[in-house]
Enzyme design. Structure first.
Site, PDB file in Angstrom:
ATOM      1  N   SER A 150       0.654  -1.245   0.081  1.00 30.33           N
ATOM      2  CA  SER A 150      -0.089  -0.048  -0.081  1.00 30.33           C
ATOM      3  C   SER A 150       0.821   1.132   0.002  1.00 30.33           C
ATOM      4  O   SER A 150       2.006   1.156   0.128  1.00 30.33           O
ATOM      5  CB  SER A 150      -0.992  -0.028   1.388  1.00 30.33           C
ATOM      6  N   ARG A 404      -0.365  -3.991  -6.889  1.00 25.61           N
ATOM      7  CA  ARG A 404      -1.461  -4.248  -6.371  1.00 25.61           C
ATOM      8  C   ARG A 404      -2.653  -3.500  -7.133  1.00 25.61           C
ATOM      9  O   ARG A 404      -2.362  -2.379  -7.172  1.00 25.61           O
ATOM     10  CB  ARG A 404      -1.342  -4.257  -4.896  1.00 25.61           C
ATOM     11  N   THR A 440      -7.275   1.696   4.237  1.00 24.45           N
ATOM     12  CA  THR A 440      -6.822   0.853   5.376  1.00 24.45           C
ATOM     13  C   THR A 440      -7.813   0.830   6.581  1.00 24.45           C
ATOM     14  O   THR A 440      -8.206   0.163   7.155  1.00 24.45           O
ATOM     15  CB  THR A 440      -5.219   0.985   5.713  1.00 24.45           C
ATOM     16  N   CYS A 591       0.270  -5.946 -17.494  1.00 25.56           N
ATOM     17  CA  CYS A 591       0.721  -7.030 -16.400  1.00 25.56           C
ATOM     18  C   CYS A 591       2.058  -6.229 -16.009  1.00 25.56           C
ATOM     19  O   CYS A 591       2.948  -5.960 -16.905  1.00 25.56           O
ATOM     20  CB  CYS A 591       0.954  -8.228 -16.779  1.00 25.56           C
ATOM     21  N   CYS A 615       4.497 -13.885 -11.228  1.00 24.08           N
ATOM     22  CA  CYS A 615       3.011 -13.066 -10.769  1.00 24.08           C
ATOM     23  C   CYS A 615       3.210 -12.562  -9.513  1.00 24.08           C
ATOM     24  O   CYS A 615       4.032 -13.092  -8.569  1.00 24.08           O
ATOM     25  CB  CYS A 615       2.138 -14.206 -10.728  1.00 24.08           C
ATOM     26  N   CYS A 618      -1.245  -9.276  -8.456  1.00 25.94           N
ATOM     27  CA  CYS A 618      -1.740  -7.859  -8.367  1.00 25.94           C
ATOM     28  C   CYS A 618      -3.297  -8.151  -8.920  1.00 25.94           C
ATOM     29  O   CYS A 618      -4.182  -7.110  -8.380  1.00 25.94           O
ATOM     30  CB  CYS A 618      -1.062  -7.139  -9.147  1.00 25.94           C
ATOM     31  N   CYS A 621      -4.759  -8.883 -14.417  1.00 26.68           N
ATOM     32  CA  CYS A 621      -5.156  -9.630 -15.631  1.00 26.68           C
ATOM     33  C   CYS A 621      -6.757 -10.212 -15.600  1.00 26.68           C
ATOM     34  O   CYS A 621      -7.316 -10.128 -16.539  1.00 26.68           O
ATOM     35  CB  CYS A 621      -4.087 -10.933 -15.790  1.00 26.68           C
TER      36      CYS A 621
END
Length: 645
Positions: A150, A404, A440, A591, A615, A618, A621
């Site tokens: 984050s 992310r 958050t 990506c 990968c 995130c 895709c």
């Protein structure tokens, strides 16, 4: 080599820990709450679940609570292994034909801020009411915090309610915001704008470090946390009620065959009691675009139930740098709009000064962008060469990289969060406050409210729908309602969006008599390639900008190459027949980990190659593919290893 996890009882006495061996991968790279790494090695043969019991109990970040032997166990005539504790708790492990079952009162999927807040609040209520309920948290990351990324300028409102002594208990929250700037960038200039953010009383933090600390607090209350176990399926009873989750099988080869270390996944279920006052509860706290949460929303039509709109998303890409001490200003916060994105693409950058000469710099790009040639990763690399940003980075080094997706749908897109047998919490439901650029605190509060409703169900024969009621009467709902028109205003472009946002912020103050709607779902917003020209991105210089393999190395991402691909094509022909000819293969650009690339095969025909080991989890895709042909599922282990993100 295997990792062993225990089933612990309520007491903190050494004698009260009950041990269960579960196989995992080795070595395990772990990190303590302060981010330092350590490794655990185990040298035992693989047992079947419940066949024997070991000695070792390790928490995900390298903390060693206790090591003891199980003193007593017995098997009854019905195939159940009963574990006897010393404080009256008895937990059963049923031996199904091919899957072992562990039973809990509450199962939480995801050890992020929402999941851990729910676990902590539930155990606090147990202490307050002298109730004895078990809570299990499963986390797909190899350690708590490993998959957490984050910005993060943290608003402590929810934490003040949950753990009001967090300062005295040395939470990793110690850099208060010292300045707050907002720029509009052109290619060569930075124009200062009135800052719409109110970050007084907020802190610049690493969220991955904060959740590690929260994990410690949860375990101190008796919560059982199992990192490295990915929840891969929902378990239902005959009445279509959720009764728990199943974890991934381990030891499956890429071709689907069982390797020598094969172990069937575990079923984590709610405890089935003989009277109706108690209920089994599963809380889904998987984060943005949670795979199980998506299935639950579809299964029970949770969006349709409250006429919620589709969710809309953005992709956040972030680097943590260590810079020259003379340039470091702890607590300084900067947000930008404009360049390198065009006026039709919503997004912006952030630059936060953390502690220890560290800064976090990142770019957030809304995934409803139109141009299939846009590459969010390369846009971040361009950003760092801006004349107002580049001098800050000179002489610095990159410590970590990650990416992310985040929810941006807000108030209009929140589904009905309750389903038979449980609830969806945190970013799985989507409580991000877009104009604040914060989610958050709202995720944590949603977890706390769900925990209170859960306790009411188990202890007071209440209804889980109380979660929805309390959510609508909370400050979370008030925040999201006031912020509801900011994000959809930018459907009309950057400058109309800024005008509407200014009207909402300075004049109407969130009390506008109308509610704007979102545009097309993100995957439908992608135009065909013939409507756009390819974007030529500069080559990385290795000083300020970097290629993807270099950045991936900094993410500590790792997956076993010999495991089934967790990125699945619903139709294997679509990449070559639709995505490539019509959209110029956008998956090779959206990506941020080069998972997808088009390469010629032995017949010199271009085919999509999926590098699943790259990968970052995130979920871009799963969201942006024009035909929704890519399904992201949980892998059999691995992923990023964030420590300061």
């Amino acid at each position: 080599m295997h990792r062993f996890l225990s089933i612990s009882s309520k007491s903190t006495s050494v004698k009260n820990y009950k041990q269960l061996q579960l196989p995992f991968t080795s070595p395990i790279s772990s990190a303590s709450p302060n981010g330092h790494s350590c490794f655990h090695y185990f040298n035992q043969k693989s047992p079947s679940l419940g066949s024997r019991f070991g000695l070792n109990r390790f928490f995900s970040y390298g903390y060693f609570p206790n090591r003891v032997n199980l003193t007593e166990s017995e098997r009854n005539g019905n195939g159940f292994l009963w574990l006897k504790g010393f404080v009256g708790e008895v937990r059963s492990f049923s031996s199904e034909t091919d899957r072992e079952s562990i039973e809990y009162d509450v199962v939480i999927v995801g050890a992020g801020p929402a999941g851990l807040s729910a676990a902590i609040r539930f155990k606090q209520l147990c202490q307050e009411k002298n109730a004895d309920f078990s809570v299990c948290v499963v986390e797909k990351g190899a350690e708590v915090g490993a998959h957490i990324l984050s910005g993060n300028v943290f608003e402590p409102r929810a934490l003040n309610e949950l753990l009001p002594q967090w300062k005295q208990e040395e939470a990793p929250i110690n850099v208060p915001v010292s300045s707050d700037k907002f720029w509009f960038l052109t290619k060569d200039r930075a124009i200062s704008l009135p800052c719409p953010f109110d970050n007084k009383g907020n802190y610049v933090i690493s969220l991955s470090q904060l959740v590690r600390w929260m994990g410690v607090k949860a375990e101190e209350l008796g919560v059982e946390i199992y990192p490295g176990f990915a929840a891969s399926e929902i378990l239902y009873d005959a009445d279509n009620k959720v009764i728990g989750i199943g974890t991934n099988d381990m030891g499956i080869a890429k071709d689907g065959s069982k390797k020598e270390n094969f172990q069937r996944g575990v079923a984590l279920k709610g405890i089935s009691l003989s009277f109706s006052l108690c209920c089994r509860i599963t809380l889904l706290a998987e984060g943005c675009r949670g795979s199980l949460s998506q299935k639950i929303m579809k299964e029970y039509k949770l969006r349709e139930k409250v006429k919620a709109q589709h969710q809309t998303y953005a992709l956040g890409i972030k680097e943590v740098w260590e810079i020259d001490e003379n340039k470091h200003k702890p607590g300084a916060v900067l947000h930008t709009l404009g360049w390198p994105l065009n006026s039709k693409t919503y997004g912006g950058s952030f630059l936060y000064h953390m502690k220890d000469r560290q800064i976090s710099i990142g770019l957030v790009v809304a995934l409803n962008y139109h141009n299939p040639f846009l590459n969010p990763y390369e846009e971040l690399q361009k950003l760092k060469h801006h004349p107002s940003i580049k001098p800050l980075l000179e002489g610095g080094t990159v410590l970590q990289y990650g990416a992310r997706t985040l929810n941006e749908g807000g108030f209009q897109s929140v589904p009905y969060p309750v389903f038979p047998g449980g609830a969806i919490i945190g970013c799985s439901a989507g409580f991000l406050n877009v104009p604040k650029i914060k989610g958050t605190h709202t995720a944590m509060k949603s977890g706390m409210l769900a925990a209170e409703a859960t306790f009411g169900v188990l202890h007071e024969a209440a209804n889980m729908e109380a979660y929805w009621d309390s959510l609508q009467n909370s400050w979370v709902w008030e925040e999201l309602h006031k912020a509801r028109n900011y994000r959809p205003a930018f459907e009309y472009g950057l400058f109309p969006g800024l005008a509407v946002s200014a009207l909402e912020h300075y004049v109407l103050k969130g009390k506008s008599p109308f509610t704007l709607k979102h545009g097309k779902p993100d995957h439908e917003a992608t135009n065909v390639a013939r409507l756009h020209s390819p974007i030529q991105y500069p080559k990385p210089d290795g000083i300020f900008s970097f290629d993807v393999p270099t950045s991936l190395h900094r993410s500590n991402t790792n997956h076993d190459h010999d495991q089934p691909a967790h990125l699945r094509l619903r139709d294997p022909n679509i990449p070559e027949t639709v995505n490539l000819p019509e959209y110029a293969g956008p998956e090779s650009r959206y990506c941020p980990a080069h998972v997808y690339e088009y390469v010629p095969d032995e017949k010199n025909q271009v085919k999509l190659q999926i590098n699943a080991q790259n990968c970052l989890h995130c979920k871009a895709c799963d969201i942006k593919d024009p035909k929704q042909n890519i399904e992201w599922t949980v892998p059999g282990g691995g992923g990023p290893g964030y420590s300061v993100m």
